[in-house]
Scaffold this motif. Structure first.
Motif, PDB file in Angstrom:
ATOM      1  N   SER A   1       1.182   9.365  -5.087  1.00 31.28           N
ATOM      2  CA  SER A   1       1.410  11.036  -5.581  1.00 31.28           C
ATOM      3  C   SER A   1       2.118  11.897  -6.611  1.00 31.28           C
ATOM      4  O   SER A   1       2.126  13.000  -6.786  1.00 31.28           O
ATOM      5  N   VAL A   2       3.459  10.909  -6.127  1.00 24.16           N
ATOM      6  CA  VAL A   2       4.436  11.581  -7.565  1.00 24.16           C
ATOM      7  C   VAL A   2       4.323  11.443  -9.112  1.00 24.16           C
ATOM      8  O   VAL A   2       4.530  12.476  -9.140  1.00 24.16           O
ATOM      9  N   ASN A   3       3.207  10.334  -9.213  1.00 27.22           N
ATOM     10  CA  ASN A   3       2.586  10.321 -10.656  1.00 27.22           C
ATOM     11  C   ASN A   3       1.694  11.859 -10.689  1.00 27.22           C
ATOM     12  O   ASN A   3       1.835  12.608 -12.402  1.00 27.22           O
ATOM     13  N   THR A   4       1.244  11.981  -9.760  1.00 28.36           N
ATOM     14  CA  THR A   4      -0.039  12.708  -9.922  1.00 28.36           C
ATOM     15  C   THR A   4       0.235  14.519  -9.800  1.00 28.36           C
ATOM     16  O   THR A   4      -0.140  15.247  -9.593  1.00 28.36           O
ATOM     17  N   GLY A   5       1.149  14.951  -8.368  1.00 27.83           N
ATOM     18  CA  GLY A   5       0.809  15.729  -7.743  1.00 27.83           C
ATOM     19  C   GLY A   5       2.824  16.579  -7.181  1.00 27.83           C
ATOM     20  O   GLY A   5       2.825  16.946  -6.919  1.00 27.83           O
ATOM     21  N   ARG A   6       3.818  15.858  -8.264  1.00 26.04           N
ATOM     22  CA  ARG A   6       5.168  16.693  -7.602  1.00 26.04           C
ATOM     23  C   ARG A   6       5.275  17.770  -9.052  1.00 26.04           C
ATOM     24  O   ARG A   6       6.406  18.697  -8.780  1.00 26.04           O
ATOM     25  N   TRP A   7       4.453  18.012  -9.987  1.00 27.83           N
ATOM     26  CA  TRP A   7       4.306  18.942 -10.350  1.00 27.83           C
ATOM     27  C   TRP A   7       3.180  19.949 -10.175  1.00 27.83           C
ATOM     28  O   TRP A   7       2.981  21.461 -11.071  1.00 27.83           O
ATOM     29  N   ALA A   8       2.083  19.621  -9.072  1.00 25.48           N
ATOM     30  CA  ALA A   8       0.924  20.116  -8.940  1.00 25.48           C
ATOM     31  C   ALA A   8       1.010  21.544  -8.133  1.00 25.48           C
ATOM     32  O   ALA A   8       0.443  22.324  -8.369  1.00 25.48           O
ATOM     33  N   SER A   9       2.157  21.457  -7.897  1.00 19.23           N
ATOM     34  CA  SER A   9       2.683  22.865  -6.822  1.00 19.23           C
ATOM     35  C   SER A   9       3.752  23.367  -6.519  1.00 19.23           C
ATOM     36  O   SER A   9       4.477  22.326  -7.395  1.00 19.23           O
ATOM     37  N   GLY A  10       3.879  24.295  -5.823  1.00 20.98           N
ATOM     38  CA  GLY A  10       5.626  24.509  -5.526  1.00 20.98           C
ATOM     39  C   GLY A  10       6.961  24.495  -5.108  1.00 20.98           C
ATOM     40  O   GLY A  10       7.522  24.522  -4.629  1.00 20.98           O
TER      41      GLY A  10
ATOM     42  N   ASP B   1      12.094  -0.542  -1.718  1.00 20.86           N
ATOM     43  CA  ASP B   1      11.466  -0.850  -2.582  1.00 20.86           C
ATOM     44  C   ASP B   1      10.032   0.151  -3.152  1.00 20.86           C
ATOM     45  O   ASP B   1       9.314   0.237  -3.950  1.00 20.86           O
ATOM     46  N   ALA B   2      10.083   0.343  -1.149  1.00 25.77           N
ATOM     47  CA  ALA B   2       8.403   1.526  -1.309  1.00 25.77           C
ATOM     48  C   ALA B   2       7.680   2.402  -1.398  1.00 25.77           C
ATOM     49  O   ALA B   2       7.201   3.165  -2.367  1.00 25.77           O
ATOM     50  N   LYS B   3       9.522   2.909  -2.184  1.00 26.53           N
ATOM     51  CA  LYS B   3       9.886   4.288  -2.404  1.00 26.53           C
ATOM     52  C   LYS B   3      10.408   4.674  -3.999  1.00 26.53           C
ATOM     53  O   LYS B   3      10.746   5.261  -4.448  1.00 26.53           O
ATOM     54  N   ILE B   4      10.365   3.199  -4.032  1.00 24.35           N
ATOM     55  CA  ILE B   4      11.199   2.958  -5.864  1.00 24.35           C
ATOM     56  C   ILE B   4      10.780   4.118  -6.690  1.00 24.35           C
ATOM     57  O   ILE B   4      11.495   4.203  -7.674  1.00 24.35           O
ATOM     58  N   ASP B   5       9.506   4.079  -6.824  1.00 25.46           N
ATOM     59  CA  ASP B   5       8.926   5.359  -7.903  1.00 25.46           C
ATOM     60  C   ASP B   5       8.953   6.593  -7.832  1.00 25.46           C
ATOM     61  O   ASP B   5       9.501   7.332  -8.116  1.00 25.46           O
ATOM     62  N   PHE B   6       9.040   7.026  -6.494  1.00 26.63           N
ATOM     63  CA  PHE B   6       9.274   8.382  -5.294  1.00 26.63           C
ATOM     64  C   PHE B   6      10.918   8.713  -6.132  1.00 26.63           C
ATOM     65  O   PHE B   6      10.658   9.276  -7.101  1.00 26.63           O
ATOM     66  N   VAL B   7      11.770   8.081  -5.914  1.00 25.19           N
ATOM     67  CA  VAL B   7      12.820   8.056  -6.439  1.00 25.19           C
ATOM     68  C   VAL B   7      13.272   7.549  -7.934  1.00 25.19           C
ATOM     69  O   VAL B   7      13.997   8.904  -8.647  1.00 25.19           O
ATOM     70  N   SER B   8      12.794   6.997  -8.220  1.00 25.06           N
ATOM     71  CA  SER B   8      13.307   6.613  -9.649  1.00 25.06           C
ATOM     72  C   SER B   8      12.893   8.120 -10.603  1.00 25.06           C
ATOM     73  O   SER B   8      13.389   8.974 -11.678  1.00 25.06           O
ATOM     74  N   LEU B   9      11.561   8.759  -9.991  1.00 28.50           N
ATOM     75  CA  LEU B   9      10.776   9.690 -10.550  1.00 28.50           C
ATOM     76  C   LEU B   9      11.843  10.771 -10.644  1.00 28.50           C
ATOM     77  O   LEU B   9      11.924  12.234 -11.021  1.00 28.50           O
TER      78      LEU B   9
ATOM     79  N   GLN C   1       0.684  -1.437   0.348  1.00 26.89           N
ATOM     80  CA  GLN C   1       0.155  -0.103   0.030  1.00 26.89           C
ATOM     81  C   GLN C   1       0.773   1.327   0.283  1.00 26.89           C
ATOM     82  O   GLN C   1       0.215   2.563  -0.268  1.00 26.89           O
ATOM     83  N   ALA C   2       2.024   0.748   1.071  1.00 25.78           N
ATOM     84  CA  ALA C   2       2.853   2.837   0.317  1.00 25.78           C
ATOM     85  C   ALA C   2       2.946   2.657  -0.862  1.00 25.78           C
ATOM     86  O   ALA C   2       3.794   3.377  -1.454  1.00 25.78           O
ATOM     87  N   ARG C   3       4.013   1.446  -1.471  1.00 24.18           N
ATOM     88  CA  ARG C   3       4.380   1.504  -2.743  1.00 24.18           C
ATOM     89  C   ARG C   3       3.260   1.859  -3.426  1.00 24.18           C
ATOM     90  O   ARG C   3       3.374   3.351  -4.235  1.00 24.18           O
ATOM     91  N   ALA C   4       1.849   2.015  -3.238  1.00 25.46           N
ATOM     92  CA  ALA C   4       1.134   2.132  -4.773  1.00 25.46           C
ATOM     93  C   ALA C   4       0.422   3.793  -3.799  1.00 25.46           C
ATOM     94  O   ALA C   4      -0.157   4.647  -5.141  1.00 25.46           O
ATOM     95  N   THR C   5      -0.193   4.159  -3.121  1.00 27.68           N
ATOM     96  CA  THR C   5       0.340   6.028  -2.252  1.00 27.68           C
ATOM     97  C   THR C   5       1.426   6.844  -2.720  1.00 27.68           C
ATOM     98  O   THR C   5       1.098   8.084  -3.102  1.00 27.68           O
ATOM     99  N   ASN C   6       2.587   6.197  -2.424  1.00 27.76           N
ATOM    100  CA  ASN C   6       3.684   6.590  -2.942  1.00 27.76           C
ATOM    101  C   ASN C   6       3.678   7.160  -4.078  1.00 27.76           C
ATOM    102  O   ASN C   6       3.851   8.675  -5.030  1.00 27.76           O
ATOM    103  N   ALA C   7       3.262   5.948  -5.031  1.00 28.38           N
ATOM    104  CA  ALA C   7       2.856   5.999  -7.400  1.00 28.38           C
ATOM    105  C   ALA C   7       1.919   7.256  -7.254  1.00 28.38           C
ATOM    106  O   ALA C   7       2.506   8.182  -8.368  1.00 28.38           O
TER     107      ALA C   7
END
Length: 223
Positions: free
Chosen positions: A89-98, A125-133, A81-87
Motif C-alpha cells: 500500500s505505502v509503496n504504490t499508493g502514498r502519492w496516488a491521491s491527496g 513490525d508489521a507497520k515498519i515499512d509504512f512508518v519508515s517511509l 501478511q499484514a506487513r506485506a499488505t502495508n508495504a
C-alpha cells in the motif's frame, strides 16, 4: 494415508488462499484464519469427552498443545501478511491521491491484528515499512519536497544534496541544515518533530501527521 494426503492438500490450499486473499483484503484473510482456528479447536471436543470417561489427560494436553501451536503459527502468518499488505500500500499508493486512504488502510490492518491478540511489538513490525517511509516523506516535506533551494546558493545546494542522500531519516541533521541556512520555519519544525515522534513510537500518530508528511514546505523562490 489417503486421509493424511487430503488433510495436507487442504492445509496447502488454505495457506495459498489466505496469502492471495491478504493482498486484496487483509480483514477477510484474518477472518479466514480465525475460522480455521475455531474449526481446529472444535475438533478437539472429542478428546474432552474421552477425558471425561477415562485417563486420557496426556492426550488432551497434547491436543491442546497442538492447537496452541497452530494458533501461534496462524498469528505469525497474519503478521507476515499484514506487513506485506502495508508495504504494498505505502509503496504504490502514498502519492496516488491527496487523501489519507493509505493511513486508514494501515489502521484497519492494525485493528484486525489487535483483535487477534497480536502484541504491540509485532504490530510495530508489521507497520515498519509504512512508518519508515512516512518518516522519510516528512523529512522531504521539511526540506522542500524535492525542490532544490536554489536561492540559497551553490554551497547550500551541495549540502542539501548531501543531507537528502545520507541523512534523510535523521531529524537532527535536517534541523541543523535548516537552522544553518535560516530556513527553520514553524511549519518545517513541526515536520521534524513529527519525525521524532514516529521514530520514538514506531507508529504514525494520526491522519493529520500522515498528511503533513505529504504536504511539502517549498522554498520562498517561486517553487
Amino acid at each position: 494415508m489417503k486421509r493424511n494426503w487430503g488433510r495436507l492438500l487442504c492445509q496447502i490450499c488454505f495457506v495459498l488462499g489466505v496469502t492471495a486473499l491478504a493482498w486484496f483484503h487483509l480483514a477477510a484473510s484474518v477472518m479466514a484464519v480465525c475460522a480455521v482456528v475455531l474449526v481446529a479447536l472444535s475438533g478437539k471436543f472429542e478428546s474432552l469427552i474421552e477425558v471425561s470417561f477415562g485417563p486420557l489427560k496426556a492426550k488432551l494436553e497434547r491436543n491442546i498443545s497442538e492447537s496452541e501451536h497452530l494458533l501461534q503459527s496462524l498469528k505469525a502468518l497474519a503478521v507476515t501478511q499484514a506487513r506485506a499488505t502495508n508495504a504494498a500500500s505505502v509503496n504504490t499508493g502514498r502519492w496516488a491521491s491527496g487523501d489519507d486512504w493509505v493511513y486508514q488502510s494501515v489502521m484497519r490492518v492494525e485493528n484486525g491484528l489487535r483483535e487477534l491478540g497480536i502484541t504491540d511489538d509485532e504490530i510495530a513490525d508489521a507497520k515498519i515499512d509504512f512508518v519508515s517511509l512516512t518518516i522519510r516523506d516528512a523529512a522531504s516535506a521539511a526540506m522542500g519536497g524535492g525542490y532544490v533551494p536554489s536561492r540559497l546558493g551553490q554551497e547550500a545546494i551541495t549540502e542539501w544534496q548531501q543531507v537528502m542522500r545520507d541523512c534523510r531519516s535523521d531529524p537532527d541533521a535536517i534541523e541543523a541544515y535548516l537552522s544553518k541556512w535560516g530556513e527553520l520555519s514553524p511549519d518545517r519544525k513541526i515536520r521534524i518533530d513529527d519525525m521524532r515522534w514516529m521514530m520514538t513510537h514506531r507508529s504514525v500518530q494520526d491522519s493529520a501527521q500522515y498528511m503533513r508528511a505529504h504536504d511539502p514546505i517549498k522554498w520562498d523562490d517561486g517553487q
